[in-house]
Design an enzyme around this catalytic site. Structure first.
Site, PDB file in Angstrom:
ATOM      1  N   LEU A  57       1.211  -1.119  -0.052  1.00 32.00           N
ATOM      2  CA  LEU A  57      -0.087  -0.621   0.878  1.00 32.00           C
ATOM      3  C   LEU A  57       0.533   1.208   0.242  1.00 32.00           C
ATOM      4  O   LEU A  57       0.649   2.289  -0.311  1.00 32.00           O
ATOM      5  CB  LEU A  57      -1.094   0.179   1.352  1.00 32.00           C
ATOM      6  CG  LEU A  57      -2.262  -1.029   0.953  1.00 32.00           C
ATOM      7  CD1 LEU A  57      -1.851  -2.289   1.031  1.00 32.00           C
ATOM      8  CD2 LEU A  57      -3.337  -0.484   2.113  1.00 32.00           C
ATOM      9  N   ASP A  58       2.014   1.308   0.631  1.00 31.45           N
ATOM     10  CA  ASP A  58       2.501   1.888   1.071  1.00 31.45           C
ATOM     11  C   ASP A  58       3.454   2.578  -0.876  1.00 31.45           C
ATOM     12  O   ASP A  58       2.990   4.124  -1.172  1.00 31.45           O
ATOM     13  CB  ASP A  58       4.084   2.042   1.654  1.00 31.45           C
ATOM     14  CG  ASP A  58       4.712   3.333   2.462  1.00 31.45           C
ATOM     15  OD1 ASP A  58       4.067   4.424   2.360  1.00 31.45           O
ATOM     16  OD2 ASP A  58       5.708   3.486   3.496  1.00 31.45           O
ATOM     17  N   ASP A  59       4.005   1.490  -1.439  1.00 27.66           N
ATOM     18  CA  ASP A  59       4.455   2.456  -2.661  1.00 27.66           C
ATOM     19  C   ASP A  59       3.680   2.196  -3.780  1.00 27.66           C
ATOM     20  O   ASP A  59       3.546   3.555  -3.830  1.00 27.66           O
ATOM     21  CB  ASP A  59       5.074   0.891  -3.317  1.00 27.66           C
ATOM     22  CG  ASP A  59       6.438   0.827  -2.598  1.00 27.66           C
ATOM     23  OD1 ASP A  59       7.391   1.085  -3.184  1.00 27.66           O
ATOM     24  OD2 ASP A  59       6.352  -0.179  -2.215  1.00 27.66           O
ATOM     25  N   ARG A  73      -0.012   7.662   4.174  1.00 22.00           N
ATOM     26  CA  ARG A  73       0.060   8.481   2.555  1.00 22.00           C
ATOM     27  C   ARG A  73      -0.834   8.204   2.303  1.00 22.00           C
ATOM     28  O   ARG A  73      -1.412   8.134   0.703  1.00 22.00           O
ATOM     29  CB  ARG A  73       1.752   7.376   2.015  1.00 22.00           C
ATOM     30  CG  ARG A  73       2.438   7.607   2.179  1.00 22.00           C
ATOM     31  CD  ARG A  73       3.931   7.536   1.496  1.00 22.00           C
ATOM     32  NE  ARG A  73       3.971   6.624   3.027  1.00 22.00           N
ATOM     33  CZ  ARG A  73       5.002   7.139   3.823  1.00 22.00           C
ATOM     34  NH1 ARG A  73       5.587   8.861   3.942  1.00 22.00           N
ATOM     35  NH2 ARG A  73       5.210   6.655   5.220  1.00 22.00           N
ATOM     36  N   ALA A 104       2.209   6.473  -2.721  1.00 19.68           N
ATOM     37  CA  ALA A 104       3.355   6.663  -3.474  1.00 19.68           C
ATOM     38  C   ALA A 104       3.523   7.323  -4.514  1.00 19.68           C
ATOM     39  O   ALA A 104       3.492   7.990  -5.292  1.00 19.68           O
ATOM     40  CB  ALA A 104       4.692   6.868  -3.275  1.00 19.68           C
TER      41      ALA A 104
END
Length: 666
Positions: free
Chosen positions: A410-412, A483, A415
């Site tokens: 989820l972070d990638d 994020r 972003a």
């Protein structure tokens, strides 16, 4: 003052160009505190941008080295001896690296991160690897390491993963390790333990490990090297391999030991079925040249497990495993080689792009080139373990590595979609929408977002004997939630408004009494606080909101006298060390400055001093260099140094500072 809602970049946010649009007149900044001039700022940005672009690959992406502690390169040597596939030249170069990283002026062993304390498990593995590589146990560096290990209780005090390796090398009995039978593959979802209840990294490590444990794997160890000198009690006589952590752990340890004693009663047809299911699970996720889970520990276990199952050395699957492992090696000249835990091309490419996007006056061609490389890597219709919880949710995530389709994170994804939004919303609309919808569908029930999974909060599993590292799970965290919420707010889809509200509620509930937020994936409270302040800005939370004001106050309170910020990884062990380090770092200074600017503090003394620190510490080559590790892989047990963090985060902060002051003309 008005600040455009930007996270992480704002230069192409069409709705807010009036706040800091590109201007044609020469840019100047008058800093009445530190004397920052337009010339100094412009020069710093120009040199940093040029240096960063010089490291962009021909196809548009960036990929900087990702370093862990010495456990990983030591395990590479141990793997070669386990398999009897010893590359003596490579072994020599890795051994050189390991010797260079020993703490010679202090404890004599190896830490988990630069400047850290002695770590038993890391030191035992490195000592064994060096002895396998031919180092005499009477050499000065080996004596220092051995004494340090023995003074702290000996190798029996190592963690589970180290003891499992020692068991396979026949250095300790199998009763000294947890019971990890292949039959875990057959457990139903309602059972207290099930693979879907642990994190992706735990799954990919545990499944091949269950084969190794079930078949009682035995390392080839062709040189017949042992390390019995690292034990204070004969390993066969040792009775304290499993120190009791909690009452629940005590109970689970009893049940686990009982299960181990009952193992001979498992019918052979059940065992064959379990081993076959584990084998099929691995092969489905083997992931070509990028490896199982695209992480080193899982890849090593898979290579050894498939070999143990009878796959020939030249079998295509084993060739894939060897290639994937080789891809992780980093050569530093002729004499030094080390091994990465994984690679970070998507993360590095996205963050470098976001840093460059903050510069309103620069050519955006390199960023578009990078994003065009990124778009085809989006995982859309591929199978993935996340579908166990959301089988009807269309895919839309990105993985951290070149390829890891079973495990987008989820972070990638958040972003990456951010950068796409800021570049050209319409050109990338399909990718952005798929990403936003996937993220919204991955929200956990408490309103937060985890790195890979949904509601992965079966905390009792951290008490099983196997989980002495305490990192079996993937619960929601403030930085990932920030994020995700930031992207959904930036995207502005009315369908996701409730998701954003629930995420904000989670973030407010997670704020520490100090005003900071915990940083799960970056060190530590400075990282978490920056992440959340950016998201709050995108979600249009007023700068006067109490949560924002408290966060600003905390960041200012931990600024160092030189104008920078620094925080030790020891803060994961002791929260009283939040925001503290013996020196400032470029990446943590950049996080703090970015967070303060997002909170409306662009004109503050704290921000100006932080910018001045970044300009003063820039290297002649145009970027920043420092030895400090930047993030936890798993807090308290595994840490990372993203070599790119000192490259793009300072540029990101400088670009934003110039953009937000672009109307102050002398």
């Amino acid at each position: 003052m008005s600040i455009s809602p930007t996270f992480p970049g704002s230069s192409l946010q069409k709705s807010s160009l009036s706040d800091h649009s590109t201007i044609s007149e020469p840019f100047t900044v008058v800093d009445r505190v530190n004397g920052i001039s337009a010339v100094a700022l412009d020069d710093a940005i120009t040199r940093a941008r040029s240096a960063l672009l010089a490291q962009q690959r021909e196809d548009g992406h960036w990929c900087f080295s990702l370093e862990a502690d010495c456990t990983i390169p030591a395990e590479y040597i141990l793997m070669m001896h386990f398999m009897d596939e010893i590359d003596t030249a490579l072994e020599r170069r890795i051994a050189n690296f390991l010797r260079n990283r020993q703490v010679t002026d202090g404890h004599g062993g190896w830490p988990l991160y630069y400047g850290g304390d002695f770590d038993m498990s890391c030191s035992v593995k490195v000592y064994y690897a060096l002895k396998l590589a031919g180092d005499s146990p009477e050499a000065a560096h080996m004596v220092r390491a051995r004494n340090a290990i023995l003074e702290r209780g000996g190798a029996a005090r190592s963690n589970v993963f180290t003891r499992l390796l020692l068991a396979m090398y026949r250095q300790i009995p199998w009763r000294g390790v947890p019971f990890v039978p292949a039959e875990i593959m057959l457990l139903p979802r309602w059972f207290p333990f099930h693979l879907s209840k642990v994190a992706y990294w735990s799954r990919t490590v545990m499944v091949p490990l269950s084969i190794l444990c079930t078949l009682k794997a035995k390392a080839a160890n062709p040189r017949n090297i042992h390390v019995r000198e690292l034990f204070t009690v004969d390993p066969e006589m040792e009775k304290n391999y499993f120190p009791v952590r909690t009452p629940l752990n005590h109970l689970l340890l009893y049940l686990e030991r009982l299960g181990s004693k009952l193992e001979p009663l498992i019918p052979s047809f059940i065992r064959r079925r379990a081993l076959k299911k584990a084998e099929q699970w691995i092969i489905e996720r083997l992931n070509g040249r990028d490896g199982l889970g695209a992480i080193f520990p899982a890849m090593v276990n898979a290579y050894e497990a498939l070999t143990l199952l009878g796959y020939d050395h030249d079998h295509p699957l084993l060739q894939q495993c060897r290639l994937a492992l080789r891809e992780l090696l980093v050569n530093e000249g002729e004499d030094i080689t080390w091994c990465q835990p994984c690679v970070s091309p998507v993360w590095d490419t996205v963050l470098a792009s976001l840093a460059l996007q903050e510069d309103e006056r620069a050519d955006n061609g390199p960023v578009r080139h990078a994003l065009d490389w990124l778009v085809p890597l989006q995982a859309l219709d591929q199978p993935g373990d996340w579908r166990n919880s959301r089988p009807d949710l269309p895919g839309g995530g990105w993985a951290f590595q070149y390829a890891n389709p079973h495990y987008p994170d989820l972070d990638d994804t958040a972003a990456a979609a951010w950068a796409l939004c800021q570049a050209d919303t319409e050109d990338y609309r399909t990718s952005i929408t798929r990403a936003a919808d996937w993220l919204a569908g991955m929200q956990s029930s408490n309103g937060g977002f985890a790195a890979f999974d949904i509601d992965n909060v079966h905390y009792y599993l951290n008490e099983i004997p196997f989980a002495d590292h305490g990192a079996l799970l993937d619960p929601p965290s403030s930085d990932v939630t920030a994020r995700c919420i930031g992207l959904l707010a930036l995207n502005g889809d009315a369908r996701h408004q409730e998701t954003v509200k629930r995420g904000l509620t989670f973030l407010f509930s997670e704020q520490e009494p100090s005003g900071a937020w915990f940083g799960r994936w970056g060190t530590n409270y400075v990282y978490g606080t920056w992440s959340v302040l950016e998201a709050l800005k995108l979600a249009r939370v007023d700068h006067d909101h109490q949560a924002v004001k408290r966060a600003v106050q905390w960041l200012k309170s931990v600024q160092r006298a030189d104008g920078g910020w620094g925080e030790t990884n020891d803060s994961y062990l002791d929260s009283e060390l939040a925001g503290q380090l013996e020196t400032s770092t470029s990446f943590q200074t950049a996080w703090a400055v970015l967070g303060l600017m997002a909170a409306g503090e662009v004109g503050s003394t704290a921000v100006r001093n932080g910018i001045d620190y970044l300009i003063r510490t820039q290297s002649a080559a145009g970027l920043w260099e420092e030895p400090w590790f930047t993030a936890p892989g798993f807090p308290k047990v595994f840490y990372l140094k993203y070599h790119g963090y000192s490259k793009y985060f300072p540029l990101w902060a400088l670009n934003r500072y110039r953009a937000m002051n672009s109307r102050s003309v002398v």
